[in-house]
Design an enzyme around this catalytic site. Structure first.
Site, PDB file in Angstrom:
ATOM      1  N   LYS A   1      18.683  -8.512  81.491  1.00 41.79           N
ATOM      2  CA  LYS A   1      18.938  -8.486  83.202  1.00 41.79           C
ATOM      3  C   LYS A   1      17.531  -8.296  84.244  1.00 41.79           C
ATOM      4  CE  LYS A   1      23.369  -6.194  81.639  1.00 41.79           C
ATOM      5  NZ  LYS A   1      24.133  -5.517  81.612  1.00 41.79           N
TER       6      LYS A   1
ATOM      7  N   LYS B   1      13.892 -11.943  74.915  1.00 39.34           N
ATOM      8  CA  LYS B   1      14.914 -12.012  74.898  1.00 39.34           C
ATOM      9  C   LYS B   1      15.916 -11.844  76.936  1.00 39.34           C
ATOM     10  CE  LYS B   1      17.081  -7.454  75.170  1.00 39.34           C
ATOM     11  NZ  LYS B   1      17.169  -6.416  75.654  1.00 39.34           N
TER      12      LYS B   1
ATOM     13  N   LYS C   1      10.581  -0.322  77.740  1.00 45.88           N
ATOM     14  CA  LYS C   1      11.324   0.417  79.175  1.00 45.88           C
ATOM     15  C   LYS C   1      10.028   0.834  80.109  1.00 45.88           C
ATOM     16  CE  LYS C   1      16.582  -0.608  79.206  1.00 45.88           C
ATOM     17  NZ  LYS C   1      17.906  -0.213  79.429  1.00 45.88           N
TER      18      LYS C   1
HETATM   19  P1  TYM Z   1      23.886  -3.874  77.334  1.00 46.86           P
HETATM   20  O1  TYM Z   1      24.481  -3.665  79.036  1.00 46.86           O
HETATM   21  O2  TYM Z   1      22.187  -4.507  77.978  1.00 46.86           O
HETATM   22  O3  TYM Z   1      24.351  -5.098  77.263  1.00 46.86           O
HETATM   23  C1  TYM Z   1      25.346  -5.397  77.043  1.00 46.86           C
HETATM   24  C2  TYM Z   1      25.829  -5.969  75.061  1.00 46.86           C
HETATM   25  O4  TYM Z   1      24.952  -7.186  75.616  1.00 46.86           O
HETATM   26  C3  TYM Z   1      24.681  -7.189  74.381  1.00 46.86           C
HETATM   27  N1  TYM Z   1      23.315  -8.433  74.914  1.00 46.86           N
HETATM   28  C4  TYM Z   1      22.969  -9.680  74.007  1.00 46.86           C
HETATM   29  N2  TYM Z   1      22.785  -9.930  73.371  1.00 46.86           N
HETATM   30  C5  TYM Z   1      22.419 -11.566  72.270  1.00 46.86           C
HETATM   31  N3  TYM Z   1      21.611 -11.782  73.283  1.00 46.86           N
HETATM   32  C6  TYM Z   1      21.378 -10.945  74.338  1.00 46.86           C
HETATM   33  N4  TYM Z   1      20.146 -11.247  75.502  1.00 46.86           N
HETATM   34  C7  TYM Z   1      21.255  -9.716  74.561  1.00 46.86           C
HETATM   35  N5  TYM Z   1      21.565  -8.491  76.514  1.00 46.86           N
HETATM   36  C8  TYM Z   1      22.180  -7.951  75.526  1.00 46.86           C
HETATM   37  C9  TYM Z   1      23.813  -6.092  73.569  1.00 46.86           C
HETATM   38  O5  TYM Z   1      23.246  -6.562  72.715  1.00 46.86           O
HETATM   39  C10 TYM Z   1      24.860  -5.380  74.292  1.00 46.86           C
HETATM   40  O6  TYM Z   1      25.918  -5.231  72.999  1.00 46.86           O
HETATM   41  N6  TYM Z   1      22.976   0.898  74.919  1.00 46.86           N
HETATM   42  C11 TYM Z   1      23.988  -0.625  75.724  1.00 46.86           C
HETATM   43  C12 TYM Z   1      25.325  -0.325  76.416  1.00 46.86           C
HETATM   44  C13 TYM Z   1      25.811   0.746  75.417  1.00 46.86           C
HETATM   45  C14 TYM Z   1      26.890   0.849  74.528  1.00 46.86           C
HETATM   46  C15 TYM Z   1      27.958   1.810  74.163  1.00 46.86           C
HETATM   47  C16 TYM Z   1      27.095  -0.445  73.354  1.00 46.86           C
HETATM   48  C17 TYM Z   1      26.138   2.578  76.156  1.00 46.86           C
HETATM   49  N7  TYM Z   1      27.006   2.610  75.330  1.00 46.86           N
HETATM   50  C18 TYM Z   1      27.941   2.253  73.290  1.00 46.86           C
HETATM   51  C19 TYM Z   1      28.298  -0.480  72.539  1.00 46.86           C
HETATM   52  C20 TYM Z   1      28.606   1.247  72.231  1.00 46.86           C
HETATM   53  C21 TYM Z   1      23.287  -1.365  76.720  1.00 46.86           C
HETATM   54  O7  TYM Z   1      22.225  -1.458  77.377  1.00 46.86           O
HETATM   55  O8  TYM Z   1      23.412  -2.942  77.007  1.00 46.86           O
END
Ligand code: TYM
Length: 336
Positions: free
Chosen positions: A202, A199, A113
Protein backbone atom coordinates in the site's frame (compact mmCIF):
# COMPACT_ATOMS: atom_id res chain seq x y z
CA UNK A 1 -13.47 -29.67 22.41
CA UNK A 2 -14.51 -26.30 20.94
CA UNK A 3 -13.18 -24.86 17.72
CA UNK A 4 -9.73 -23.32 17.65
CA UNK A 5 -9.63 -19.54 17.68
CA UNK A 6 -8.34 -17.44 14.75
CA UNK A 7 -7.44 -13.75 14.89
CA UNK A 8 -6.17 -11.53 12.11
CA UNK A 9 -6.40 -7.97 10.86
CA UNK A 10 -5.61 -5.47 8.11
CA UNK A 11 -4.65 -1.83 8.45
CA UNK A 12 -7.08 0.74 7.07
CA UNK A 13 -4.46 2.60 5.08
CA UNK A 14 -6.26 3.33 1.83
CA UNK A 15 -7.52 0.66 -0.46
CA UNK A 16 -6.76 -3.04 -0.01
CA UNK A 17 -4.81 -4.72 -2.79
CA UNK A 18 -4.47 -8.20 -4.23
CA UNK A 19 -1.61 -8.98 -1.83
CA UNK A 20 -3.90 -8.37 1.15
CA UNK A 21 -6.62 -10.44 -0.46
CA UNK A 22 -4.61 -13.40 -1.74
CA UNK A 23 -2.11 -13.44 1.13
CA UNK A 24 -4.61 -13.00 3.97
CA UNK A 25 -8.35 -12.40 3.53
CA UNK A 26 -8.91 -15.20 1.01
CA UNK A 27 -7.46 -17.62 3.54
CA UNK A 28 -9.63 -16.26 6.34
CA UNK A 29 -12.68 -16.86 4.18
CA UNK A 30 -11.69 -20.34 3.03
CA UNK A 31 -10.88 -21.57 6.53
CA UNK A 32 -13.54 -19.75 8.51
CA UNK A 33 -16.01 -22.59 9.09
CA UNK A 34 -13.30 -24.64 10.85
CA UNK A 35 -12.52 -21.94 13.40
CA UNK A 36 -14.00 -19.39 15.79
CA UNK A 37 -12.75 -16.23 14.05
CA UNK A 38 -12.05 -12.64 15.08
CA UNK A 39 -11.19 -10.21 12.29
CA UNK A 40 -10.13 -6.77 13.28
CA UNK A 41 -9.62 -3.52 11.36
CA UNK A 42 -6.37 -2.41 12.97
CA UNK A 43 -6.80 1.34 12.94
CA UNK A 44 -4.40 1.94 15.86
CA UNK A 45 -1.66 0.56 13.62
CA UNK A 46 -2.60 3.02 10.90
CA UNK A 47 -1.17 6.01 12.79
CA UNK A 48 2.29 4.53 13.30
CA UNK A 49 3.24 6.43 10.14
CA UNK A 50 1.82 9.86 9.22
CA UNK A 51 -1.86 9.38 8.40
CA UNK A 52 -4.76 11.35 6.98
CA UNK A 53 -7.24 12.25 9.72
CA UNK A 54 -9.86 13.21 7.12
CA UNK A 55 -10.05 9.67 5.74
CA UNK A 56 -9.20 7.42 8.70
CA UNK A 57 -12.79 6.73 9.77
CA UNK A 58 -14.01 6.22 6.20
CA UNK A 59 -11.08 3.91 5.43
CA UNK A 60 -11.91 1.89 8.55
CA UNK A 61 -15.48 1.37 7.33
CA UNK A 62 -14.20 0.51 3.86
CA UNK A 63 -12.02 -2.28 5.20
CA UNK A 64 -14.82 -3.67 7.39
CA UNK A 65 -17.16 -3.63 4.37
CA UNK A 66 -14.50 -5.36 2.27
CA UNK A 67 -14.23 -8.13 4.86
CA UNK A 68 -17.94 -8.79 4.36
CA UNK A 69 -17.71 -8.37 0.60
CA UNK A 70 -14.86 -10.89 0.37
CA UNK A 71 -17.03 -13.46 2.11
CA UNK A 72 -16.48 -13.20 5.86
CA UNK A 73 -19.53 -14.91 7.31
CA UNK A 74 -20.93 -13.64 10.60
CA UNK A 75 -22.08 -17.14 11.52
CA UNK A 76 -18.43 -18.06 11.98
CA UNK A 77 -16.67 -14.75 12.42
CA UNK A 78 -16.69 -11.55 14.44
CA UNK A 79 -15.67 -8.28 12.77
CA UNK A 80 -14.60 -5.32 14.89
CA UNK A 81 -12.50 -2.16 14.99
CA UNK A 82 -9.34 -2.24 17.11
CA UNK A 83 -9.63 1.31 18.50
CA UNK A 84 -13.17 0.60 19.75
CA UNK A 85 -11.72 -1.76 22.35
CA UNK A 86 -9.44 -0.01 24.87
CA UNK A 87 -7.98 -3.34 26.04
CA UNK A 88 -5.73 -3.36 22.94
CA UNK A 89 -3.94 -0.20 24.04
CA UNK A 90 -3.83 -1.24 27.67
CA UNK A 91 -2.34 -4.67 27.06
CA UNK A 92 0.20 -3.06 24.72
CA UNK A 93 1.44 -0.92 27.60
CA UNK A 94 1.70 -3.88 29.96
CA UNK A 95 3.58 -5.94 27.36
CA UNK A 96 5.83 -2.98 26.51
CA UNK A 97 7.22 -3.11 30.00
CA UNK A 98 8.52 -6.63 29.56
CA UNK A 99 9.61 -6.50 25.92
CA UNK A 100 13.33 -5.82 25.47
CA UNK A 101 13.82 -2.88 23.15
CA UNK A 102 16.40 -4.72 21.06
CA UNK A 103 13.73 -7.29 20.10
CA UNK A 104 11.88 -4.44 18.42
CA UNK A 105 14.95 -2.89 16.85
CA UNK A 106 15.58 -6.21 15.10
CA UNK A 107 12.26 -6.17 13.23
CA UNK A 108 12.82 -6.04 9.46
CA UNK A 109 9.64 -4.06 8.78
CA UNK A 110 10.65 -1.46 11.35
CA UNK A 111 14.04 -1.04 9.72
CA UNK A 112 12.50 -0.75 6.25
CA UNK A 113 9.75 1.66 7.28
CA UNK A 114 12.12 3.70 9.46
CA UNK A 115 14.39 4.30 6.48
CA UNK A 116 11.38 5.60 4.51
CA UNK A 117 10.34 7.92 7.37
CA UNK A 118 13.78 9.55 7.63
CA UNK A 119 13.95 11.64 10.80
CA UNK A 120 10.28 11.36 11.68
CA UNK A 121 10.27 7.83 13.05
CA UNK A 122 7.67 7.63 15.80
CA UNK A 123 7.91 5.56 18.97
CA UNK A 124 4.70 3.93 17.74
CA UNK A 125 6.43 2.58 14.63
CA UNK A 126 9.01 0.84 16.81
CA UNK A 127 6.31 -0.38 19.19
CA UNK A 128 3.90 -1.57 16.48
CA UNK A 129 4.76 -5.30 16.87
CA UNK A 130 3.86 -5.14 20.58
CA UNK A 131 0.45 -3.72 19.65
CA UNK A 132 0.10 -6.57 17.17
CA UNK A 133 1.07 -9.06 19.89
CA UNK A 134 -1.60 -7.54 22.15
CA UNK A 135 -4.20 -7.92 19.34
CA UNK A 136 -3.45 -11.60 19.06
CA UNK A 137 -2.90 -12.49 22.71
CA UNK A 138 -6.07 -10.77 23.93
CA UNK A 139 -8.15 -13.31 22.00
CA UNK A 140 -6.20 -16.44 23.03
CA UNK A 141 -5.72 -17.04 19.32
CA UNK A 142 -4.52 -20.49 18.29
CA UNK A 143 -3.90 -19.50 14.67
CA UNK A 144 -3.01 -16.26 12.92
CA UNK A 145 -3.48 -16.32 9.14
CA UNK A 146 -1.19 -13.72 7.54
CA UNK A 147 1.11 -13.15 4.56
CA UNK A 148 4.80 -13.94 4.70
CA UNK A 149 5.79 -10.38 5.67
CA UNK A 150 4.18 -10.77 9.11
CA UNK A 151 6.05 -13.94 10.04
CA UNK A 152 8.70 -12.18 12.12
CA UNK A 153 6.01 -10.28 14.04
CA UNK A 154 4.31 -13.58 14.83
CA UNK A 155 7.57 -14.99 16.14
CA UNK A 156 7.93 -11.93 18.34
CA UNK A 157 4.37 -12.42 19.62
CA UNK A 158 5.25 -15.98 20.60
CA UNK A 159 8.42 -14.78 22.35
CA UNK A 160 6.52 -12.10 24.28
CA UNK A 161 3.86 -14.59 25.39
CA UNK A 162 6.45 -17.17 26.43
CA UNK A 163 8.39 -14.55 28.38
CA UNK A 164 5.24 -13.38 30.13
CA UNK A 165 4.26 -16.93 31.06
CA UNK A 166 7.76 -17.68 32.29
CA UNK A 167 7.98 -14.53 34.42
CA UNK A 168 4.45 -14.41 35.81
CA UNK A 169 2.84 -17.84 35.43
CA UNK A 170 2.74 -20.19 38.40
CA UNK A 171 4.64 -23.38 37.50
CA UNK A 172 3.72 -24.23 33.86
CA UNK A 173 0.62 -22.06 33.79
CA UNK A 174 -0.06 -20.57 30.33
CA UNK A 175 -1.52 -17.16 31.08
CA UNK A 176 -1.09 -16.10 27.48
CA UNK A 177 -1.78 -18.63 24.76
CA UNK A 178 1.13 -19.06 22.35
CA UNK A 179 -0.25 -18.69 18.79
CA UNK A 180 0.81 -20.39 15.58
CA UNK A 181 1.19 -18.50 12.30
CA UNK A 182 -0.90 -19.77 9.41
CA UNK A 183 0.95 -18.86 6.23
CA UNK A 184 -0.03 -20.58 2.99
CA UNK A 185 2.69 -21.20 0.43
CA UNK A 186 0.69 -19.88 -2.51
CA UNK A 187 -0.09 -16.17 -2.37
CA UNK A 188 1.89 -15.47 0.80
CA UNK A 189 4.06 -12.98 -1.02
CA UNK A 190 2.48 -11.22 -3.99
CA UNK A 191 4.98 -8.98 -5.73
CA UNK A 192 4.67 -5.51 -7.26
CA UNK A 193 3.47 -5.18 -10.85
CA UNK A 194 6.29 -2.76 -11.58
CA UNK A 195 9.10 -4.73 -9.91
CA UNK A 196 8.87 -8.49 -9.43
CA UNK A 197 11.50 -8.40 -6.69
CA UNK A 198 9.49 -6.12 -4.38
CA UNK A 199 6.37 -6.87 -2.38
CA UNK A 200 3.07 -5.42 -3.55
CA UNK A 201 2.45 -2.74 -0.94
CA UNK A 202 0.00 0.00 0.00
CA UNK A 203 2.90 2.33 0.66
CA UNK A 204 4.43 2.05 -2.82
CA UNK A 205 4.11 5.55 -4.29
CA UNK A 206 3.20 4.11 -7.70
CA UNK A 207 -0.47 3.15 -8.12
CA UNK A 208 0.64 1.07 -11.11
CA UNK A 209 2.47 -1.30 -8.74
CA UNK A 210 -0.72 -2.82 -7.31
CA UNK A 211 -4.25 -3.87 -8.22
CA UNK A 212 -6.70 -2.68 -5.60
CA UNK A 213 -9.82 -4.65 -4.78
CA UNK A 214 -11.96 -1.66 -5.70
CA UNK A 215 -10.20 -0.76 -8.96
CA UNK A 216 -12.48 -0.32 -11.97
CA UNK A 217 -12.15 -2.77 -14.88
CA UNK A 218 -10.45 -0.02 -16.90
CA UNK A 219 -7.93 0.65 -14.16
CA UNK A 220 -7.14 -3.07 -13.85
CA UNK A 221 -6.73 -3.43 -17.61
CA UNK A 222 -4.43 -0.40 -17.70
CA UNK A 223 -2.28 -1.60 -14.81
CA UNK A 224 -1.87 -5.07 -16.29
CA UNK A 225 -1.08 -3.60 -19.69
CA UNK A 226 1.65 -1.43 -18.20
CA UNK A 227 3.11 -3.97 -15.78
CA UNK A 228 6.76 -4.89 -16.08
CA UNK A 229 7.58 -7.93 -18.22
CA UNK A 230 10.61 -9.19 -20.16
CA UNK A 231 11.50 -10.04 -23.71
CA UNK A 232 11.84 -13.80 -23.34
CA UNK A 233 9.50 -15.89 -25.48
CA UNK A 234 7.24 -18.37 -23.64
CA UNK A 235 6.13 -18.07 -20.01
CA UNK A 236 7.31 -20.17 -17.09
CA UNK A 237 7.43 -20.28 -13.29
CA UNK A 238 10.49 -20.38 -11.07
CA UNK A 239 13.09 -18.81 -13.37
CA UNK A 240 15.22 -16.68 -11.00
CA UNK A 241 16.01 -14.32 -13.88
CA UNK A 242 12.28 -13.73 -14.52
CA UNK A 243 10.72 -12.59 -11.23
CA UNK A 244 7.92 -10.69 -12.99
CA UNK A 245 6.98 -13.73 -15.06
CA UNK A 246 6.85 -15.92 -11.95
CA UNK A 247 4.73 -13.38 -10.09
CA UNK A 248 2.24 -12.76 -12.91
CA UNK A 249 1.72 -16.45 -13.60
CA UNK A 250 1.23 -17.01 -9.89
CA UNK A 251 -1.32 -14.22 -9.74
CA UNK A 252 -3.18 -15.69 -12.68
CA UNK A 253 -3.22 -19.16 -11.06
CA UNK A 254 -4.62 -17.80 -7.79
CA UNK A 255 -7.21 -15.56 -9.43
CA UNK A 256 -8.37 -18.26 -11.85
CA UNK A 257 -8.36 -20.96 -9.16
CA UNK A 258 -5.97 -23.11 -11.22
CA UNK A 259 -2.96 -25.12 -10.07
CA UNK A 260 0.56 -24.11 -10.91
CA UNK A 261 0.90 -27.14 -13.20
CA UNK A 262 -2.27 -26.23 -15.11
CA UNK A 263 -1.08 -22.66 -15.60
CA UNK A 264 2.43 -23.75 -16.58
CA UNK A 265 0.94 -25.96 -19.31
CA UNK A 266 -1.61 -23.37 -20.44
CA UNK A 267 0.89 -20.52 -20.71
CA UNK A 268 4.08 -22.28 -21.80
CA UNK A 269 3.81 -21.08 -25.40
CA UNK A 270 2.15 -17.75 -24.81
CA UNK A 271 3.68 -14.35 -25.35
CA UNK A 272 2.89 -11.34 -23.16
CA UNK A 273 0.49 -9.98 -25.78
CA UNK A 274 -1.72 -13.01 -25.27
CA UNK A 275 -1.20 -13.44 -21.53
CA UNK A 276 -1.82 -9.88 -20.34
CA UNK A 277 -5.43 -9.60 -21.56
CA UNK A 278 -6.11 -13.04 -20.05
CA UNK A 279 -4.72 -11.92 -16.66
CA UNK A 280 -6.63 -8.64 -16.78
CA UNK A 281 -9.90 -10.37 -17.66
CA UNK A 282 -9.42 -12.96 -14.91
CA UNK A 283 -8.72 -10.28 -12.29
CA UNK A 284 -11.74 -8.23 -13.39
CA UNK A 285 -14.03 -11.27 -13.21
CA UNK A 286 -12.69 -12.37 -9.83
CA UNK A 287 -13.14 -8.92 -8.30
CA UNK A 288 -16.55 -8.20 -9.80
CA UNK A 289 -18.68 -10.05 -7.21
CA UNK A 290 -16.57 -8.59 -4.38
CA UNK A 291 -17.13 -5.08 -5.74
CA UNK A 292 -20.86 -5.68 -6.11
CA UNK A 293 -21.20 -6.95 -2.56
CA UNK A 294 -19.03 -4.09 -1.31
CA UNK A 295 -21.37 -1.57 -2.89
CA UNK A 296 -24.42 -3.26 -1.36
CA UNK A 297 -22.82 -3.22 2.12
CA UNK A 298 -21.78 0.42 1.80
CA UNK A 299 -25.28 1.39 0.68
CA UNK A 300 -26.62 0.08 4.00
CA UNK A 301 -24.62 2.01 6.55
CA UNK A 302 -26.99 0.98 9.37
CA UNK A 303 -26.25 -2.68 8.71
CA UNK A 304 -22.48 -2.12 8.69
CA UNK A 305 -22.69 -0.18 11.95
CA UNK A 306 -24.74 -2.95 13.55
CA UNK A 307 -22.13 -5.53 12.48
CA UNK A 308 -19.37 -3.48 14.07
CA UNK A 309 -21.41 -2.78 17.20
CA UNK A 310 -22.20 -6.43 17.89
CA UNK A 311 -18.63 -7.35 16.87
CA UNK A 312 -17.28 -4.94 19.45
CA UNK A 313 -19.52 -6.34 22.18
CA UNK A 314 -18.46 -9.89 21.52
CA UNK A 315 -14.76 -9.10 21.07
CA UNK A 316 -14.61 -6.80 24.06
CA UNK A 317 -15.95 -9.45 26.43
CA UNK A 318 -13.16 -11.84 25.36
CA UNK A 319 -10.47 -9.15 25.43
CA UNK A 320 -11.42 -7.87 28.87
CA UNK A 321 -11.26 -11.35 30.37
CA UNK A 322 -7.70 -11.79 29.11
CA UNK A 323 -6.71 -8.34 30.28
CA UNK A 324 -7.96 -9.09 33.81
CA UNK A 325 -6.03 -12.35 33.82
CA UNK A 326 -2.87 -10.50 32.79
CA UNK A 327 -3.34 -7.76 35.40
CA UNK A 328 -3.95 -10.34 38.12
CA UNK A 329 -0.77 -12.15 37.12
CA UNK A 330 1.18 -8.88 37.26
CA UNK A 331 -0.11 -8.22 40.76
CA UNK A 332 -2.42 -5.25 40.13
CA UNK A 333 -5.09 -4.28 42.65
CA UNK A 334 -8.68 -4.70 41.50
CA UNK A 335 -10.53 -1.53 40.45
CA UNK A 336 -12.85 -0.42 43.25
P1 TYM B 1 -1.12 -5.18 6.56
O1 TYM B 1 -2.29 -4.30 6.77
O2 TYM B 1 0.14 -4.59 6.02
O3 TYM B 1 -1.50 -6.38 5.63
C1 TYM B 1 -2.66 -7.17 5.89
C2 TYM B 1 -2.42 -8.61 5.52
O4 TYM B 1 -2.04 -8.70 4.13
C3 TYM B 1 -0.83 -9.43 4.02
N1 TYM B 1 -0.06 -8.87 2.88
C4 TYM B 1 0.40 -9.59 1.87
N2 TYM B 1 0.31 -10.90 1.58
C5 TYM B 1 0.87 -11.32 0.42
N3 TYM B 1 1.52 -10.49 -0.44
C6 TYM B 1 1.63 -9.17 -0.19
N4 TYM B 1 2.25 -8.37 -1.07
C7 TYM B 1 1.05 -8.67 1.01
N5 TYM B 1 0.96 -7.42 1.56
C8 TYM B 1 0.28 -7.57 2.71
C9 TYM B 1 -0.12 -9.23 5.34
O5 TYM B 1 0.84 -10.24 5.58
C10 TYM B 1 -1.26 -9.25 6.32
O6 TYM B 1 -1.62 -10.58 6.65
N6 TYM B 1 0.59 -5.70 11.23
C11 TYM B 1 -0.33 -6.20 10.25
C12 TYM B 1 -1.78 -6.08 10.70
C13 TYM B 1 -2.06 -6.64 12.05
C14 TYM B 1 -2.30 -8.01 12.35
C15 TYM B 1 -2.58 -8.02 13.74
C16 TYM B 1 -2.31 -9.17 11.59
C17 TYM B 1 -2.19 -5.92 13.20
N7 TYM B 1 -2.50 -6.75 14.22
C18 TYM B 1 -2.85 -9.22 14.41
C19 TYM B 1 -2.59 -10.37 12.26
C20 TYM B 1 -2.84 -10.37 13.63
C21 TYM B 1 -0.22 -5.40 8.98
O7 TYM B 1 0.25 -4.28 8.98
O8 TYM B 1 -0.79 -5.98 7.90
Amino acid sequence: MGKQRVLSGVQPTGNLHLGNYLGAIRNWVEGQSQYDNFFCVVDLHAITVPHNRATLAADTYTVAALYLACGIDLDHSTIFVQSHIPAHSELTWLLNCLTPINWLEDMIQFKEKAVKQGENVSTGLLDYPVLMAADILLYDADRVPVGEDQKQHLELTRDIAARFNHLFGQKDEEILKIPEPLIRTEGARIMSLTDGTRKMSKSDPSELSRINLLDSPDAIAKKVKRCKTDSVRGLSFDDPDRPECHNLLGLYALLAGKTKAEVAAECADMGWGQFKPLLAETAIERLKPIQERYKAVMDDRGYLESVLRSGREKAEAVANRTLSRVKDALGYSKPL
